[in-house]
Design a protein around this motif. Structure first.
Motif, PDB file in Angstrom:
ATOM      1  N   ALA A   7      64.401  -3.603  19.404  1.00 32.97           N
ATOM      2  CA  ALA A   7      62.992  -3.692  19.311  1.00 32.97           C
ATOM      3  C   ALA A   7      62.226  -2.614  19.586  1.00 32.97           C
ATOM      4  N   ALA A   8      62.398  -2.065  20.548  1.00 30.06           N
ATOM      5  CA  ALA A   8      61.803  -0.568  20.900  1.00 30.06           C
ATOM      6  C   ALA A   8      61.956   0.208  19.780  1.00 30.06           C
ATOM      7  N   ARG A   9      62.992   0.514  19.184  1.00 28.94           N
ATOM      8  CA  ARG A   9      63.049   1.442  18.076  1.00 28.94           C
ATOM      9  C   ARG A   9      62.198   1.200  16.879  1.00 28.94           C
ATOM     10  N   ALA A  10      62.464  -0.266  16.457  1.00 31.02           N
ATOM     11  CA  ALA A  10      61.593  -0.854  15.518  1.00 31.02           C
ATOM     12  C   ALA A  10      59.949  -0.448  15.822  1.00 31.02           C
ATOM     13  N   ALA A  11      59.811  -0.870  16.981  1.00 27.62           N
ATOM     14  CA  ALA A  11      58.101  -0.676  17.544  1.00 27.62           C
ATOM     15  C   ALA A  11      57.675   0.866  17.241  1.00 27.62           C
ATOM     16  N   LEU A  12      58.708   1.682  17.835  1.00 32.71           N
ATOM     17  CA  LEU A  12      58.356   3.236  17.544  1.00 32.71           C
ATOM     18  C   LEU A  12      58.225   3.475  16.183  1.00 32.71           C
ATOM     19  N   GLU A  13      59.199   2.985  15.341  1.00 33.47           N
ATOM     20  CA  GLU A  13      59.038   3.384  14.022  1.00 33.47           C
ATOM     21  C   GLU A  13      57.774   2.931  13.128  1.00 33.47           C
ATOM     22  N   LYS A  14      57.346   1.782  13.602  1.00 31.29           N
ATOM     23  CA  LYS A  14      56.244   1.190  12.948  1.00 31.29           C
ATOM     24  C   LYS A  14      55.294   2.011  13.456  1.00 31.29           C
ATOM     25  N   CYS A  16      54.857   5.263  14.220  1.00 33.35           N
ATOM     26  CA  CYS A  16      54.647   6.503  13.565  1.00 33.35           C
ATOM     27  C   CYS A  16      54.486   6.313  12.280  1.00 33.35           C
ATOM     28  N   ASP A  17      54.795   5.062  11.658  1.00 30.61           N
ATOM     29  CA  ASP A  17      54.273   4.886  10.273  1.00 30.61           C
ATOM     30  C   ASP A  17      52.827   4.608  10.143  1.00 30.61           C
ATOM     31  N   LEU A  18      52.517   3.890  11.201  1.00 27.67           N
ATOM     32  CA  LEU A  18      50.983   3.497  11.188  1.00 27.67           C
ATOM     33  C   LEU A  18      50.089   4.942  11.620  1.00 27.67           C
ATOM     34  N   TYR A  19      50.446   5.696  12.337  1.00 28.95           N
ATOM     35  CA  TYR A  19      49.937   6.883  12.876  1.00 28.95           C
ATOM     36  C   TYR A  19      49.868   7.637  11.555  1.00 28.95           C
ATOM     37  N   ASP A  20      50.804   7.908  10.848  1.00 28.50           N
ATOM     38  CA  ASP A  20      51.151   8.703   9.384  1.00 28.50           C
ATOM     39  C   ASP A  20      49.945   8.096   8.478  1.00 28.50           C
ATOM     40  N   ALA A  30      51.660  -0.411  18.606  1.00 31.24           N
ATOM     41  CA  ALA A  30      53.101  -0.440  18.683  1.00 31.24           C
ATOM     42  C   ALA A  30      53.774   0.657  19.466  1.00 31.24           C
ATOM     43  N   PHE A  31      53.164   1.834  19.873  1.00 29.09           N
ATOM     44  CA  PHE A  31      53.741   2.547  20.855  1.00 29.09           C
ATOM     45  C   PHE A  31      53.875   2.141  22.160  1.00 29.09           C
ATOM     46  N   TYR A  32      52.816   1.204  22.555  1.00 28.34           N
ATOM     47  CA  TYR A  32      52.751   0.554  23.665  1.00 28.34           C
ATOM     48  C   TYR A  32      53.746  -0.461  24.058  1.00 28.34           C
ATOM     49  N   HIS A  33      54.016  -1.269  23.159  1.00 31.94           N
ATOM     50  CA  HIS A  33      55.101  -2.165  22.955  1.00 31.94           C
ATOM     51  C   HIS A  33      56.495  -1.643  23.221  1.00 31.94           C
ATOM     52  N   SER A  34      56.736  -0.585  22.465  1.00 28.63           N
ATOM     53  CA  SER A  34      57.976   0.370  22.628  1.00 28.63           C
ATOM     54  C   SER A  34      58.088   0.863  23.978  1.00 28.63           C
ATOM     55  N   ALA A  35      57.045   1.451  24.266  1.00 25.92           N
ATOM     56  CA  ALA A  35      57.006   2.202  25.447  1.00 25.92           C
ATOM     57  C   ALA A  35      57.250   1.386  26.759  1.00 25.92           C
ATOM     58  N   LYS A  36      56.780  -0.110  26.687  1.00 29.34           N
ATOM     59  CA  LYS A  36      57.010  -1.050  27.747  1.00 29.34           C
ATOM     60  C   LYS A  36      58.331  -1.457  27.939  1.00 29.34           C
ATOM     61  N   LEU A  37      59.106  -1.196  26.642  1.00 26.65           N
ATOM     62  CA  LEU A  37      60.583  -1.409  26.524  1.00 26.65           C
ATOM     63  C   LEU A  37      61.468  -0.449  26.785  1.00 26.65           C
ATOM     64  N   GLY A  38      60.777   0.766  27.170  1.00 25.11           N
ATOM     65  CA  GLY A  38      61.536   1.889  27.751  1.00 25.11           C
ATOM     66  C   GLY A  38      61.868   3.014  26.807  1.00 25.11           C
ATOM     67  N   ASN A  39      61.080   3.084  25.624  1.00 32.53           N
ATOM     68  CA  ASN A  39      61.668   4.109  24.685  1.00 32.53           C
ATOM     69  C   ASN A  39      60.747   5.308  25.072  1.00 32.53           C
ATOM     70  N   PRO A  40      61.498   6.449  25.551  1.00 33.22           N
ATOM     71  CA  PRO A  40      60.979   7.780  25.927  1.00 33.22           C
ATOM     72  C   PRO A  40      60.114   8.380  24.959  1.00 33.22           C
ATOM     73  N   GLN A  41      60.444   8.189  23.603  1.00 35.08           N
ATOM     74  CA  GLN A  41      59.733   8.906  22.505  1.00 35.08           C
ATOM     75  C   GLN A  41      58.402   8.223  22.499  1.00 35.08           C
ATOM     76  N   ALA A  42      58.417   6.821  22.633  1.00 36.91           N
ATOM     77  CA  ALA A  42      57.175   6.190  22.361  1.00 36.91           C
ATOM     78  C   ALA A  42      56.101   6.429  23.561  1.00 36.91           C
ATOM     79  N   GLN A  43      56.964   6.783  24.780  1.00 36.62           N
ATOM     80  CA  GLN A  43      55.978   6.802  26.083  1.00 36.62           C
ATOM     81  C   GLN A  43      55.241   8.388  25.842  1.00 36.62           C
ATOM     82  N   VAL A  44      55.749   9.271  25.190  1.00 36.05           N
ATOM     83  CA  VAL A  44      55.307  10.430  24.971  1.00 36.05           C
ATOM     84  C   VAL A  44      54.157  10.505  23.984  1.00 36.05           C
TER      85      VAL A  44
END
Length: 72
Positions: A7-14, A16-20, A30-44
């Motif tokens: 779920a964190a990876r999917a939210a991160l990819e979403k 990135c797509d939205l940002y692009d 989407a980054f917030y959701h992924s970051a809360k799930l512990g994804n470090p790239q989303a946190q950055v």
């Protein structure tokens, strides 16, 4: 744990797509959701948005918090 990682990876990819697509506000969510799930790239990415004020009100304290979370 595996499900939250997927779920964190999917939210991160979403995010990135939205940002692009120039949708920083939606990417922030989407980054917030992924970051809360512990994804470090989303946190950055989240920290970067807080730092620049893109898609969210600029907040250096939140930026610092998320940069530190990403380093854990």
């Amino acid at each position: 744990m595996v499900r939250s990682s997927i779920a964190a990876r999917a939210a991160l990819e979403k995010g990135c797509d939205l940002y692009d697509q120039g949708k920083a506000g939606e990417a922030f969510k989407a980054f917030y959701h992924s970051a809360k799930l512990g994804n470090p790239q989303a946190q950055v990415n989240l920290a970067n948005l807080y730092d620049t004020g893109e898609g969210v009100e600029r907040n250096h304290e939140q930026a610092t918090y998320w940069y530190k979370m990403a380093m854990r």
